[in-house]
Structures are given as C-alpha cells and as structure tokens.
Scaffold this active site. Sequence first.
Site, PDB file in Angstrom:
ATOM      1  CB  CYS A 194       0.448   0.917  -7.058  1.00  0.00           C
ATOM      2  SG  CYS A 194       0.573   0.000  -5.511  1.00  0.00           S
ATOM      3  N   GLY A 241       0.808  -1.224   0.000  1.00  0.00           N
ATOM      4  CA  GLY A 241       0.000   0.000   0.000  1.00  0.00           C
ATOM      5  C   GLY A 241       0.834   1.263   0.000  1.00  0.00           C
ATOM      6  N   GLY A 280      12.935  -8.037  -8.513  1.00  0.00           N
ATOM      7  CA  GLY A 280      12.147  -7.730  -7.330  1.00  0.00           C
ATOM      8  C   GLY A 280      12.161  -8.836  -6.303  1.00  0.00           C
ATOM      9  CB  THR A 281       9.765 -11.614  -5.916  1.00  0.00           C
ATOM     10  OG1 THR A 281       8.644 -10.758  -6.190  1.00  0.00           O
ATOM     11  CG2 THR A 281       9.354 -12.658  -4.912  1.00  0.00           C
TER      12      THR A 281
HETATM   13  C1  LIG Z   1       6.828  -6.292  -1.722  1.00  0.00           C
HETATM   14  C2  LIG Z   1       6.741  -5.585  -3.032  1.00  0.00           C
HETATM   15  C3  LIG Z   1       6.610  -4.192  -3.062  1.00  0.00           C
HETATM   16  C4  LIG Z   1       6.516  -3.504  -4.249  1.00  0.00           C
HETATM   17  N1  LIG Z   1       6.407  -2.137  -4.253  1.00  0.00           N
HETATM   18  C5  LIG Z   1       6.391  -1.460  -5.428  1.00  0.00           C
HETATM   19  C6  LIG Z   1       6.373  -0.039  -5.460  1.00  0.00           C
HETATM   20  O1  LIG Z   1       6.377   0.622  -4.422  1.00  0.00           O
HETATM   21  N2  LIG Z   1       6.321   0.583  -6.670  1.00  0.00           N
HETATM   22  C7  LIG Z   1       6.317  -0.119  -7.839  1.00  0.00           C
HETATM   23  O2  LIG Z   1       6.281   0.480  -8.914  1.00  0.00           O
HETATM   24  N3  LIG Z   1       6.364  -1.466  -7.838  1.00  0.00           N
HETATM   25  C8  LIG Z   1       6.400  -2.146  -6.669  1.00  0.00           C
HETATM   26  N4  LIG Z   1       6.467  -3.523  -6.678  1.00  0.00           N
HETATM   27  C9  LIG Z   1       6.499  -4.234  -7.975  1.00  0.00           C
HETATM   28  C10 LIG Z   1       7.942  -4.602  -8.379  1.00  0.00           C
HETATM   29  O3  LIG Z   1       8.730  -3.458  -8.544  1.00  0.00           O
HETATM   30  C11 LIG Z   1       7.953  -5.425  -9.672  1.00  0.00           C
HETATM   31  O4  LIG Z   1       7.384  -4.683 -10.719  1.00  0.00           O
HETATM   32  C12 LIG Z   1       7.179  -6.715  -9.557  1.00  0.00           C
HETATM   33  O5  LIG Z   1       7.317  -7.265  -8.271  1.00  0.00           O
HETATM   34  C13 LIG Z   1       7.598  -7.751 -10.592  1.00  0.00           C
HETATM   35  O6  LIG Z   1       8.958  -8.105 -10.444  1.00  0.00           O
HETATM   36  P1  LIG Z   1       9.446  -9.402  -9.602  1.00  0.00           P
HETATM   37  O7  LIG Z   1       8.629 -10.564 -10.093  1.00  0.00           O
HETATM   38  O8  LIG Z   1      10.899  -9.519  -9.888  1.00  0.00           O
HETATM   39  O9  LIG Z   1       9.160  -9.109  -8.183  1.00  0.00           O
HETATM   40  C14 LIG Z   1       6.546  -4.217  -5.475  1.00  0.00           C
HETATM   41  C15 LIG Z   1       6.696  -5.612  -5.449  1.00  0.00           C
HETATM   42  C16 LIG Z   1       6.799  -6.292  -4.257  1.00  0.00           C
HETATM   43  C17 LIG Z   1       6.950  -7.786  -4.276  1.00  0.00           C
END
Ligand SMILES: Cc1cc2nc3c(=O)[nH]c(=O)nc-3n(C[C@H](O)[C@H](O)[C@H](O)COP(=O)(O)O)c2cc1C
Lengths: 250, 250, 304, 304
Positions: free
Chosen positions: D130, D72, D265-266
Amino acid sequence: MIKKVEMLISQRRIIALDTVELTLKNKYISQTARPGQFLHILVEGHSLRRPLSIASINKVAETITVLFKINGPGTKKLSEYKNGMYLDVLGPNGNGFQIEEHDNTILLIGGGIGVPPMYFLGKHLVEQGKKVISILGFQSAGHVFYEDEFEALGRTIIVTNDGSYGEKGFVTDALRLVEDFECYYTCGPLPMLKAVTAKLNDCSGYISLEERMGCGVGACFACVIPTNDHFGYKKICKDGPVFHSKEVSL
Amino acid sequence: MIKKVEMLISQRRIIALDTVELTLKNKYISQTARPGQFLHILVEGHSLRRPLSIASINKVAETITVLFKINGPGTKKLSEYKNGMYLDVLGPNGNGFQIEEHDNTILLIGGGIGVPPMYFLGKHLVEQGKKVISILGFQSAGHVFYEDEFEALGRTIIVTNDGSYGEKGFVTDALRLVEDFECYYTCGPLPMLKAVTAKLNDCSGYISLEERMGCGVGACFACVIPTNDHFGYKKICKDGPVFHSKEVSL
Amino acid sequence: MTDLRIELPGLQLKNPIMPASGCFGFGREYSNFYDLSKLGAIITKAATGTKRYGNNTPRVAETSSGMLNAIGLQNPGVEKIIASEVPFLSNFDTSIIANIAGSSIEEYVAVAAAFNEAPQVAALELNISCPNVKEGGIQFGTDPLMAAEVTAMVKRVSDLPVYVKLSPNVSNIVEMAKAVEKAGADGLSMINTLTGMQINLKSRKPLLANKTGGLSGQAIKPVAIRMIHDVSQHVSIPIIGMGGVTSAEDVLEFLLAGASAVAVGTANFQNPFVCSELIDELPSILDKYGFSSVSDVIGKGVIV
Amino acid sequence: MTDLRIELPGLQLKNPIMPASGCFGFGREYSNFYDLSKLGAIITKAATGTKRYGNNTPRVAETSSGMLNAIGLQNPGVEKIIASEVPFLSNFDTSIIANIAGSSIEEYVAVAAAFNEAPQVAALELNISCPNVKEGGIQFGTDPLMAAEVTAMVKRVSDLPVYVKLSPNVSNIVEMAKAVEKAGADGLSMINTLTGMQINLKSRKPLLANKTGGLSGQAIKPVAIRMIHDVSQHVSIPIIGMGGVTSAEDVLEFLLAGASAVAVGTANFQNPFVCSELIDELPSILDKYGFSSVSDVIGKGVIV
Ligand SMILES: Cc1cc2nc3c(=O)[nH]c(=O)nc-3n(C[C@H](O)[C@H](O)[C@H](O)COP(=O)(O)O)c2cc1C
Ligand SMILES: Cc1cc2nc3c(=O)[nH]c(=O)nc-3n(C[C@H](O)[C@H](O)[C@H](O)COP(=O)(O)OP(=O)(O)OC[C@H]3O[C@@H](n4cnc5c(N)ncnc54)[C@H](O)[C@@H]3O)c2cc1C
Ligand SMILES: Cc1cc2nc3c(=O)[nH]c(=O)nc-3n(C[C@H](O)[C@H](O)[C@H](O)COP(=O)(O)OP(=O)(O)OC[C@H]3O[C@@H](n4cnc5c(N)ncnc54)[C@H](O)[C@@H]3O)c2cc1C
Ligand SMILES: Cc1cc2nc3c(=O)[nH]c(=O)nc-3n(C[C@H](O)[C@H](O)[C@H](O)COP(=O)(O)O)c2cc1C
Ligand code: FES
Ligand code: FES
C-alpha cells in the site's frame, strides 16, 4: 503533401456484413489523392489514428469514400459516427500505386477489406483507357460489396471462401480463369498477398501492405518492412503502402 | 435505493455564464428522489462519475433537472451532450435534507453551484406549506440563474461578489437583511459554508457538502469527513451529502 | 508579454517545448506541418554506434490513453545521422539535443564522442532506459552504479552537456537521479516508458513481436509527475519532463512539478501540430494561472 | 456449457471474478445492486490491527483512463471487521478473502492471527504494497527480504492460505515474487497501484492531501499484464491478476498472461454491476476465442 483536415461525414452506409462506407467531404484531399493512398483517422477515445485506404474520390462533389470492416473497438466506434459529424483526418498519406504507361490490361486482386483501394485504382485505370479485370475475394456472400461497381469497370470474378457466392475458394484459385494481363495490383490480408505474389512470381505486380502504425507519416519507425536488398527497409506509411512485389520481403 | 439507469436528455439550456441546465427523463428517479440527493453521472471518456445535485423533479412529466457549471473537462464534455442522447446515471444517491415538522419559516442559502439543491428543497417546503426566504450568491450578474423561480417560492435576495447585480458581497453579508427563521439550509463552496455556519452558530441548520468521490455509493472511503465526536467520520456520498451543521467538522 | 524563455545547461530555449526522442524522427516529416524553428528544441531519435534495424513488427499497440512501442532503436547509426540528419535540422533556428544509446559503455562513449564533431548539436540526451533492446538499455537504467558509470564515461569524452534519461521502471527513482547527478550529469530527462505488454486474444501471444514494449501517453502522466516532483527535491540539476504531455495545462503541471522544460512524445501521433499549438497556447494558460513567465513557474508545486 | 470454475489454494471458486480490495468495501453497498453469491470471491477492504481514519481528503483524483487514490487504509480495525462485516458477507455463497495490512510485522501478524477466529474467511491477501501510508506498506513491498520476512511470519501464525499482493513500483517484480514464494506464500495477487501524483493548477499543490496516490484503472493494464506474464514463468504458485480489468476480453487477457483468477477494482466505480456482467459475458468470450473452460485458458499466452 499530407495535411490535417476536418472532414464532414456526408453519407454513411452499411454495405455488407460489418462493413461500412463513409463518404467524406473535403476539397484538398478530393483534389490531390491518388489511388493507393490512405487517410489516417482520429477516432474519439483512441490514442492511435486508424489508417483507411481511399476507395474513391469525386473531384466535382469534393468527396472521398472509405470502406471499412468493423474489426475492433476503433472501427466499431467509427461505425457509430453519424452524418453531419466531423472527422479529424491526416491525408493523403503514403505513396499510391505506380502505373506503368505501357501496360494495357491490368489484373486487380482484392481480398476482403483490401478491395477498397482496388476500386479507386480500377476507376483511375479505366479513365486512362486501360482494360481492367478484377478478382475479389470475400469470406461469404454476406461480405460481398461493390460487385456492380467493379462490373462497371470490366470483367469481375467474385470468390468466397465458403462458396456461398461466386467461385468457391481463395482469390488464387481464380487466377486460372484469367489470362493475358500485363501487370497485377493486389491488396488484402498478408497470407493472400504471399500466395498471390508466389503464384504470380513471373509477372510484374504491385502490392499494398498493412502494418500497425504510430505516426502514419514516417517519423516513428513503427511500420517498417525489410526490403529484399540486404539490411534495407521501407516505411509502409511513407514509402508505401504500395510496393513493387519484388521490392519487399513479406 | 440507488439504481443504475439510462436517462434521456429531453432539454438542454444554457441558463447563465458557463451554467447548463439539463432536463432528464426517468421514471424511477423522478418518483423517488428527495431534496438534497444527487445523481452520479458517467461522462464519456472519464473514469470517475460526476456528482450533480438534483435541482428539481417533475413527477408527472417524469423528469429530473440538474444544473451545473462548466468547471473542468468532465462538465465541459457533459455540456456538449445533446437532446435525445442518453446518460448513464446512478441515483438517487445520498441522504436528502431532513425537514423538521415544527419549523415554519426557513432560510435557504445557496452559493453558486450550491443553488440547485436549494431550489428542489424550496419547492418541496412550499408544497408543505412552509414559508421560504432565499439568499442566493453568485460571482457576477452573468452568473445569476433561477431568480424568478426562487421569487415564486418567496422572498429572494440575490448577492453578487462584484456587486454587478443585487447586493454586493457574500451571502453572509445579506444575513442582516433577514430575520425570524427557524432553520436554515445551505449549500455552496466550503469557505461559504464555514462562514455561514460560524455566523449562524446559534441556529439550527443543515449543510450540503461536496467532496471528490470514487464510488459515490459508500464503498471506497474517498469522501469521508470527520464528525465532531472524537475519531468518528461520515461518508458524504452515503451518509450525506446533507449533514446537521453541528454534526461534522468543516 | 509572457516570457517563455528558459536557460538550461548548454541550451538557451526560446520556449520550453520540444518533441521527445523517437516520436519525431529527425524532424523531416513534421517540418512539412510547421516551421520547426518555432520549437524550443528538438530531441532526435536515438543514435547508436552502427546502424540498427530494430525489432520485428508489430512494433506498436494501442492501450487505454496510451500506446506500447518496441521499435528497438532502429536508426542509421551515428555517422549517418551526423552526415545527413543533423545538417537538415540545423536549417532551423532551434536547439538540437541528440539522444544516444548503446548496448555497452563503449558504444555509448563512441556515440557521444562522435557528436563532438557535430557543432550544431547543443546537448546529449543519454538514453539509459530503453526497455526494447535485448542488451544494455534497461540494465543501465535500473542499476545506480551502472547508470553512474556510463554517465561518467560519457561526460569524460563529450564536450556537450549531458542530460541523462531515466527509466521509471525502478523502485527508487531518487536514488537513480542522485547517482547520475553525482557522476556529472548536467540535467535529467524523465520519464522514459513503463514496461508493458498486450496479449492478442486471437493469436494468444503477446501482440508485439518483441513481447514487451514501452508504455507512453496520457496514461503514464501521473507516474511522471510523481517522479519529477520527488526527484526535483533531491537534485539540483534541471529536469526535462515528459510522459503524456498533451495540453498546455499538462505543460504547466510538469513545470509546477519541477521540470524546467517539457518534451512531447506520443501526442505527436494524434496531432502532428501539438508542439506548435502548445507553444501558442502556453502564454494564455500561464496567464490564466497567474504566471508571467515560464521560469516563474518551475517547481512552484513542489512542497519541500 | 463453459466451465468457469477454478480451484486455488483454499478456494473453490465458481468463477474467476472477484472485486478487488478497497473498491468494494465489505460488500454492503454493492449487495443492493446484485446478489453477491454470484461472485467467485470477494476481497475485502484492508484490515489493520486497530481502527484507522486514513488520510485527509481529497483522497481521489481522476486521471486519463484511471484514477489516483490515497485512502490510507481507513478501516474499523480487524476485531470490528470480524464482528460486523464478515458475518454480513457470510450470508452470501461466495469465498471471503480478507486483505490485511499493517505498519509493522507485529501488526500484520496480529491481524492474520485474528482472522483465524473467523471461520468464514477462506484466505488472506497480504497487502505489502500500500503506497498510501507513511509507515510499513511500501517498504515491505519493495524490499524482497522484508517481503519474505512478513510473509513467513504471517504464514507461521495463520491457518489460512496467504496470497501476497505485490507492488508494481519495483525494478524487479520477479525477484519479489520469488522471495515471497520461497517464504511460503500460497499465491500472489498483482498488481497493486503504481505511485502517481496530480498537481492542482489553481492551488499549485498536489491535489491529493496525501500528495501521492496509487494509480489504478485501465491505464495500468499493460503494466499488470507484463508483470503477471513475467512472474507466472518464474513461480509455481497461482496468481490473482488485477489492474484495469473492465471487460470480459480483459479477463481473458489476464488469464492468458498467467493469472488464475481476476480481481476488478476501479471499474466498479464506473459500473457497479461490472463483476456481475463480466461473469455473464465470460462464457461467450471464452467460446469466441476457442476455450471451453477457464482452466483451459490460464497461461496459454505465456511463451516460455
Ligand atoms: C479506492 C481504492 C482503494 C484501494 N484500497 C486497497 C486496499 O485497501 N488494499 C489493497 O490491497 N488494495 C487496495 N486498492 C488496490 C486495488 O485492490 C487494486 O489492486 C488496484 O486498484 C488495481 O486494480 P484496478 O485497476 O482494477 O483498480 C485500492 C484501490 C482503489 C482504487
Ligand atoms: C495502409 C492501410 C490501409 C488500410 N485500409 C483499410 C481499409 O480501407 N478498410 C479497412 O477496413 N481496413 C483497412 N486497414 C486496416 C485498418 O486500419 C484496421 O482494421 C483498423 O485500424 C483496426 O482498428 P480497430 O480499432 O478496429 O482494431 P484494434 O485491433 O482495436 O486496433 C488496435 C490498434 O491496432 C491497429 N490495427 C489493428 N488491425 C490493423 C491492421 N489490419 N492494419 C493496421 N493496423 C491495424 C489499429 O490501427 C490500432 O492502432 C488498413 C490498414 C493500413 C495499414
Ligand atoms: C454531492 C455533490 C453535489 C454536487 N452538485 C453539483 C451541482 O448541482 N452542480 C454543479 O455544477 N456541481 C455540483 N457538484 C460539483 C461537481 O460534481 C463538480 O463541479 C464536477 O464533478 C467537476 O467535474 P469536472 O470534470 O468539471 O472537473 P475536474 O476538476 O476535471 O474533475 C476531476 C475530478 O474531480 C472531481 N471534482 C472536481 N470538483 C469537484 C467538486 N467541487 N466536488 C466534487 N467533486 C469534484 C470530479 O468529479 C472528478 O472526479 C456537486 C458535488 C457533489 C459532491
Ligand atoms: C514510438 C516511440 C519511440 C521512442 N523512441 C525513443 C528513443 O529512441 N529514445 C528515447 O530515449 N526515448 C524514446 N521514446 C520515449 C519517449 O521519448 C518518451 O520518453 C516517452 O514516450 C514518454 O513521453 P510521451 O508519453 O509523451 O510519449 C519513444 C517513445 C515512443 C512512443
Ligand atoms: S507509422 Fe510511424 S513510421 Fe510509419
Ligand atoms: S465516494 Fe466512495 S465512499 Fe463516498
């Protein structure tokens, strides 16, 4: 009939570069499998099963041997399984090689990881009193396996792509070294199968094919291949993996 | 400082119903961990690490003990790890229990799987010459563990929800059995922590909290808890898991 | 005794478990593994107006906790299915739900009409969401007007209840669901696969011959649960839920989210016995979580 | 020596690897694991106009090969970020990309304008996608007109190149990409998370306090690859690719699909060293597949 069985890994050996042999214990499959059939193996962490040809069976010891090359993450993981662990397996899948009663001298052509089913077939043919000649192609000396085993079945010609062992070149280059066979059986990479079937166009032959599979039992239509009659098709997992060389369109 | 380490599983024991004790070997963590800190453990096939409190350390043997209850698929899988296997672990994570020099008699209140960090703390307090009283709550007789270990530290009251062992009821029901402690430390399920902090509202105390975690190191904001000052917050993984009972809003 | 029965438009199911379309063929292969009479229902492979060969191979790829497929609706055509496959399936004491597809409204209508002549078929599943064919399929699945139109046209010719199978590849799944409900759908079936791709590092080309494929399996379960949860609050027709179902816990999760029955696709490939095992395990899982019947569960997880 | 450098609008990256927004905070925690100067860039956690507490907990859940999050947009507000976090990050020799979010165009504009006063920030990532906040966020991410408008307004006030972060929860990602390109975006960032849900069987309620959350991790990689592949053929601005990147092979797959750089990310949660290790492993993986530089790879997998 295909069953879902647990198979105990009774032996694990590295038999060549990146090549692993697993001996698996299971009564049902050891008694029923025919040359050319395959196992469909669940590997932990992987959503799709991995098809592996049966390389030999031992009805007395109730074991099945498979041979595989470490090719990607699934076979990598499988190579890390240890003696005493169990595999979740579907088998025996597919139709085996059809053996023509009247043929007496048979040519086996195996390329790389297409060699294993040739061994099961060769053993079976020799048991039936037939004469077997084998041409086995490998990338290099380090990849060669089962030479002695095939020698025990009959004349065996090893070919390596780089010439580091045996003849240099492709299996098709070794065809000139053999004569007088009545039927051939082959398994290997698609380009090899294309070359072999083209070169042996006038001979009767059977080929064993590979394709990416979903179910492995004939339900999902993932592994079809067009047949040479217009618009027809076969499922490699169920109708194959063995086909007559003239039946399907490579 | 948190490091990423490989830990050898040197012992695995089932110590109560669905409750497993793992003894892990690692020099760095065994020398640096403080009571209240946790390990963040990677379990094969699971995308998020599992936080587990440190239940004791042995600086000489260079081992760390964790205790966990089989709770879902991750802890189930972890319970299947065998001696001699390695775990990929982050640790030691979080801040440990703050120990007030001037307190002499300390009450430990552990509920279920909140008991393990109490043991590490109790041992530490006793080593420092303090007097420890423990109230440990479990679901039933079959779930009780570490009773002897706690007895060795001081007076220990076991409570079971169903009365099948020790006192019947909740840990808060046993509070009337103890008196004269200067500070309490507690860990257990949230309803228990709420009941304990409410009942011991006049005492100085520290609580150890749980929350679902992403990173476990303070970067992702998954595990926040509001503080009692307006609009503030703390990260359980980094600022906690231990907080003063008045600091956060349960 | 836990009551597993569930009644849906046109379907009296002995339990809520059925294989998903395309993952069970027409049942023949799996009938070697267990008695198909055990199943709540069977959803057959998509039927089109005439025989289709489908896409070139490779048609499947493995992904983390899932797979991509681009079969391309290979099937022998509706007439052949009615002549050879439906009679085989009617040997079993289970309901047959026929999945139908097409490249045009006319084709959908023709296939639907043909199934009127197959009295053993209990319901239609209208596949407006197949991402693996060049024409039709996906447009019907992403445009609410087209979805409503094909639904209404099929309803007009069909004597059977129609479950419309929704695509998850949309900005607003609720809008799609409402559009087909209004057009007369008797139920919904969701979700179909998410469009995905894998690139073969060696060839530097998309691995599937069709380039893109449909992502299925456990990976997509959270998307399915979210969509079913959302849609169930905005429609009054029942939902057959699917997308990653592998365990009896998953079945319960889908029912809680608002599905009335559950279809199992990709999991059959890992474990050909999965549907049979889920039916065996469901009573104890329901019991564990305090339910005495399937109908008791449906939508209990939905917060309105 | 394999050349890992890549040049993007406003960014001269020493390698194409950067942590994704929200998965690395403002770098402090991970700076204990390795020297952040190694990174191609760092994308910071979303900044909003004023401090936000975010959603209630639980905020994360595990899924098969992935996770759901509904943080959030918790953050201390743009002023505090500029005052306390950006100076810390500028100790490292890496580019800072500031992720910005808002509930209204005015908030986006205010945040973007504020970052003009932070000379250490090299680019903005405009988070119009988001899914975890009640207002703003997702509408901007699913409506091409709104996406274009917020992009244009931010571009008007910002001195920095703007990378617009697209949501995968749309019927037509190419349309979204084209809309923001036309509105002046300097680059794209994709994909954000897929909307998902998990239901807790014991409580019978959605597990996350926010009910829905964003699905990330390896599970979504095929969706990311598909969307990047499609979009890269229809826009001429570069793409920062993300969604499930875990291995150096994944990096290569994203580059082949058409991404010019890759965010992780993850995977940081499983392995805090992942970005550093990917940078180390990338040269040998490029070499293995016959590439001598990163720029050599980009889009090689795209069939036009
Ligand atoms: C815990 C968490 C928090 C995230 N917070 C944001 C954020 O603040 N702003 C944003 O643009 N994306 C946010 N994301 C999305 C990631 O930047 C990314 O686009 C998405 O997780 C896909 O990449 P991944 O599979 O490598 O995690 C968040 C993802 C996770 C898991
Ligand atoms: C009938 C049959 C018999 C086979 N027998 C043998 C054998 O005896 N020994 C041996 O080493 N290999 C054999 N193969 C090939 C073997 O199945 C693949 O090498 C293996 O599945 C690759 O898995 P991976 O995880 O290493 O590779 P990945 O590339 O990670 O696999 C990803 C997916 O693609 C599939 N796949 C990849 N390559 C192939 C391929 N060549 N054929 C079919 N599916 C593939 C995998 O099964 C999996 O679903 C056989 C294939 C078939 C169809
Ligand atoms: C700081 C801390 C210390 C802990 N110490 C212990 C301990 O010493 N012994 C012990 O048995 N348990 C302990 N727990 C709880 C333990 O982490 C969970 O029981 C465990 O993660 C559950 O995983 P699972 O796969 O069995 O359950 P699942 O429900 O399948 O887990 C799914 C996800 O939810 C998370 N999760 C589920 N329950 C909890 C929980 N109660 N707290 C935090 N995350 C949870 C998991 O980590 C995982 O990410 C501790 C938790 C925290 C936060
Ligand atoms: C190999 C394969 C073939 C499929 N064929 C069809 C089909 O013909 N018609 C259809 O409506 N859905 C088809 N689907 C989609 C499934 O029915 C199901 O909606 C989807 O796979 C999600 O469920 P799962 O995750 O349990 O597989 C197919 C899926 C797979 C994996
Ligand atoms: S793999 Fe399913 S039909 Fe062959
Ligand atoms: S778990 Fe990431 S901040 Fe605590």
